[in-house]
Design an enzyme around this catalytic site. Structure first.
Site, PDB file in Angstrom:
ATOM      1  N   SER A 225       0.842  -1.188   0.000  1.00  0.00           N
ATOM      2  CA  SER A 225       0.000   0.000   0.000  1.00  0.00           C
ATOM      3  C   SER A 225       0.881   1.243   0.000  1.00  0.00           C
ATOM      4  O   SER A 225       1.687   1.417  -0.907  1.00  0.00           O
ATOM      5  CB  SER A 225      -0.954  -0.060   1.194  1.00  0.00           C
ATOM      6  OG  SER A 225      -2.005   0.842   1.044  1.00  0.00           O
ATOM      7  N   ASP A 446      -8.872  -4.697  -5.960  1.00  0.00           N
ATOM      8  CA  ASP A 446      -8.389  -4.021  -4.759  1.00  0.00           C
ATOM      9  C   ASP A 446      -9.186  -2.731  -4.588  1.00  0.00           C
ATOM     10  O   ASP A 446      -9.163  -1.863  -5.456  1.00  0.00           O
ATOM     11  CB  ASP A 446      -6.900  -3.705  -4.903  1.00  0.00           C
ATOM     12  CG  ASP A 446      -6.268  -3.213  -3.610  1.00  0.00           C
ATOM     13  OD1 ASP A 446      -6.922  -2.435  -2.888  1.00  0.00           O
ATOM     14  OD2 ASP A 446      -5.110  -3.586  -3.348  1.00  0.00           O
ATOM     15  N   HIS A 474      -7.384  -5.902  -0.480  1.00  0.00           N
ATOM     16  CA  HIS A 474      -6.293  -4.926  -0.537  1.00  0.00           C
ATOM     17  C   HIS A 474      -4.987  -5.636  -0.237  1.00  0.00           C
ATOM     18  O   HIS A 474      -4.720  -6.045   0.892  1.00  0.00           O
ATOM     19  CB  HIS A 474      -6.547  -3.817   0.471  1.00  0.00           C
ATOM     20  CG  HIS A 474      -5.507  -2.741   0.458  1.00  0.00           C
ATOM     21  ND1 HIS A 474      -5.037  -2.161  -0.696  1.00  0.00           N
ATOM     22  CD2 HIS A 474      -4.841  -2.126   1.475  1.00  0.00           C
ATOM     23  CE1 HIS A 474      -4.150  -1.241  -0.392  1.00  0.00           C
ATOM     24  NE2 HIS A 474      -4.003  -1.206   0.917  1.00  0.00           N
TER      25      HIS A 474
END
Length: 507
Positions: A225, A446, A474
């Site tokens: 991320s 995602d 995610h």
């Protein structure tokens, strides 16, 4: 607090500079986890004394080999001999019998998430890597133990995170703007000294200091991320120091506040619709079909704007309920819990949705907060010179609400327009030319880092290969996909890069 919700645990980013950083080999003071100062230039590992274990786990540590330390780095790299701040570090020593491959450094996202806490909790999922590497993580500058950004007490944080985003009328806009101004002022009051220095470029320079202090010629790195942004900036600043680098659930550093908000709104709405379809397949507790279930959720959110549900002595507002829904969409594994939480709320019981919201915003059981929701805007806002006007913020919100009444928001721009620290575009362009090959993994479904960002970052880096995961959630590496894990481990352990264009099916 969905004005920043679509990004929390991912932040956007902004790019990177080609200006030379302070050499990482300069001696730095260090401290053990127990607080004993040691000779400069090395890390002295000691017992971990301040890691908070999850409430569900025994208080006694099961793995006594885990070690902690601190590493001093310049507060301002323009004045490397001036004031220092100390980064909190954690190490899970290699536990396998095979040849040790050195250290693997992790950033799990945010910005604002504690790498010290997260690595400690993720150890079981990283057994294969730990068989060959020492696993290392840290709280980046501005996060938790590393001069964590603070923006008020429990009552002030509670007010901010519980703000409603519906209805999108002038009264809601007025309350939101007033709250953003107050929050920014509180951040300046409590953490003003560090706010100008928490950007991703400085964090990347810190990471090269860490590499040198670990005695590693190259940085082996896993970024998830927001951690992909940090990794991309590192590879741009220090291309010759890149070892094996995985960037999972990537960000596109070039997107504007509006582009990011709309892309993430689409992503969460798409995943929410997938959740509803999955729910009604086996008899859904919130509705007989997708339309009915969605109507019930919409009705619940509208009711909460008028009358929040009491959860102990706290109100479950529409803002908190929406945050709870989004939090559960990050992983398909939490969809059954979301179904039950929504079913409970429809019957007047809001505890489960409150639990999801609290886990997302970093509110602990004792009412204190982690730095998740404070370091996040601190890094986001200093990582870009963009400061949208009120008219631009309102246009962004209107466009997002057309995509999703549930997840549409003004995005991070609404808070950054009042931020007290100046922003910079120093990191807007990433280019890792000259680095070792980098592996980028993007998920087709995602919600938080939409798939289109993965090929974009891959192209910008110029030295990267893209692996596509077709499943939900995610992040792909820890999703449970044996295909993804096998290809990634082959790269990180054996140096075997997947073929360009490789695809892994949904788990």
């Amino acid at each position: 607090m969905r004005r920043v919700l679509a990004a929390a645990l991912l932040v956007t980013a902004a790019g990177c500079s080609t200006a030379p950083a302070e050499p990482a080999s300069r001696p730095t003071a260090t401290t053990t986890g127990a607080g004993t100062r040691t000779a400069a230039g090395t890390i002295s590992w000691g017992p971990c004394t301040d890691i908070k274990r999850p409430d569900s786990e025994p208080p006694a540590r099961q793995d006594t080999s885990v070690r902690c330390a601190k590493l001093a780095v310049p507060l301002d790299y323009a004045n490397p001999e001036g004031e220092k701040l100390e980064l909190a570090l954690i190490k899970l020593p290699a536990a396998g019998k095979g040849e040790k491959l050195g250290s693997m450094v992790f950033n799990f996202g945010g910005p604002g998430a504690s790498g010290v806490d997260t690595l400690d909790q993720a150890a079981k999922a990283l057994t294969t890597l730990r068989s060959r590497y020492d696993l290392i993580s840290f709280d980046p500058r501005g996060v938790e133990r590393s001069s964590g950004v603070r923006c008020g007490d429990t009552a002030q944080m509670d007010r901010f995170v519980s703000l409603d985003t519906l209805p999108p009328d002038e009264e809601t806009h007025r309350r939101t703007e007033a709250a953003n101004k107050e929050f920014a002022a509180l951040c300046q009051q409590h953490s003003g000294k560090i706010l100008p220095y928490v950007g991703t470029v400085n964090a990347a320079r810190d990471m090269d200091r860490l590499r040198a202090a670990l005695g590693e010629e190259k940085l082996n790195y896993v970024g998830m991320s927001y951690g992909t942004q940090l990794g991309a900036v590192y590879a741009t600043e220090f291309p010759k120091n890149v070892g094996r680098m995985l960037l999972d659930a990537p960000l596109d550093p070039t997107v504007t506040f509006q582009q990011r908000t709309l892309a993430q709104t689409r992503g969460f709405q798409k995943t929410y619709e997938s959740f509803l379809r999955s729910c009604v397949k086996g008899g859904c507790a919130i509705g007989k079909d997708v339309e009915d279930a969605n109507a019930n959720v919409t009705k619940l959110m509208n009711q909460l704007t008028v009358k929040p549900l009491a959860v102990g002595n706290r109100p479950l507002t529409q803002g908190l309920a929406g945050t709870g829904v989004a939090a559960a969409l990050y992983s398909e594994l939490t969809w059954p819990f979301l179904e039950q939480a929504l079913a409970d709320a429809l019957k007047g019981r809001g505890a489960a949705l409150m639990y999801l919201a609290d886990s997302y915003v970093g509110r602990r059981e004792d009412g204190t907060y982690t730095t998740q929701m404070t370091a996040f805007p601190a890094v986001t806002c200093v990582d870009t010179a963009e400061r949208p006007t009120e008219a631009e913020v309102r246009r962004t919100e209107a466009a997002a609400l057309k995509i999703s009444p549930l997840f549409g928001s003004e995005g991070s721009g609404g808070l950054c327009r009042f931020w007290p620290a100046k922003g910079s575009n120093e990191a807007k362009q990433v280019d890792a030319t000259g680095s070792a090959p980098i592996l980028v993994v993007g998920g087709k479904n995602d919600p938080a880092t939409p798939y289109q960002w993965a090929p974009r970052l891959t192209a910008q880096l110029k030295t990267a290969t893209l692996l596509t995961y077709q499943g939900e959630g995610h992040g792909a590496y820890l999703s449970g996909s044996k295909c993804v894990q096998g290809l990634v481990d082959a790269y990180l352990i054996n140096g075997k890069m997947p073929q360009q264009g490789a695809i892994c099916p949904a788990a």
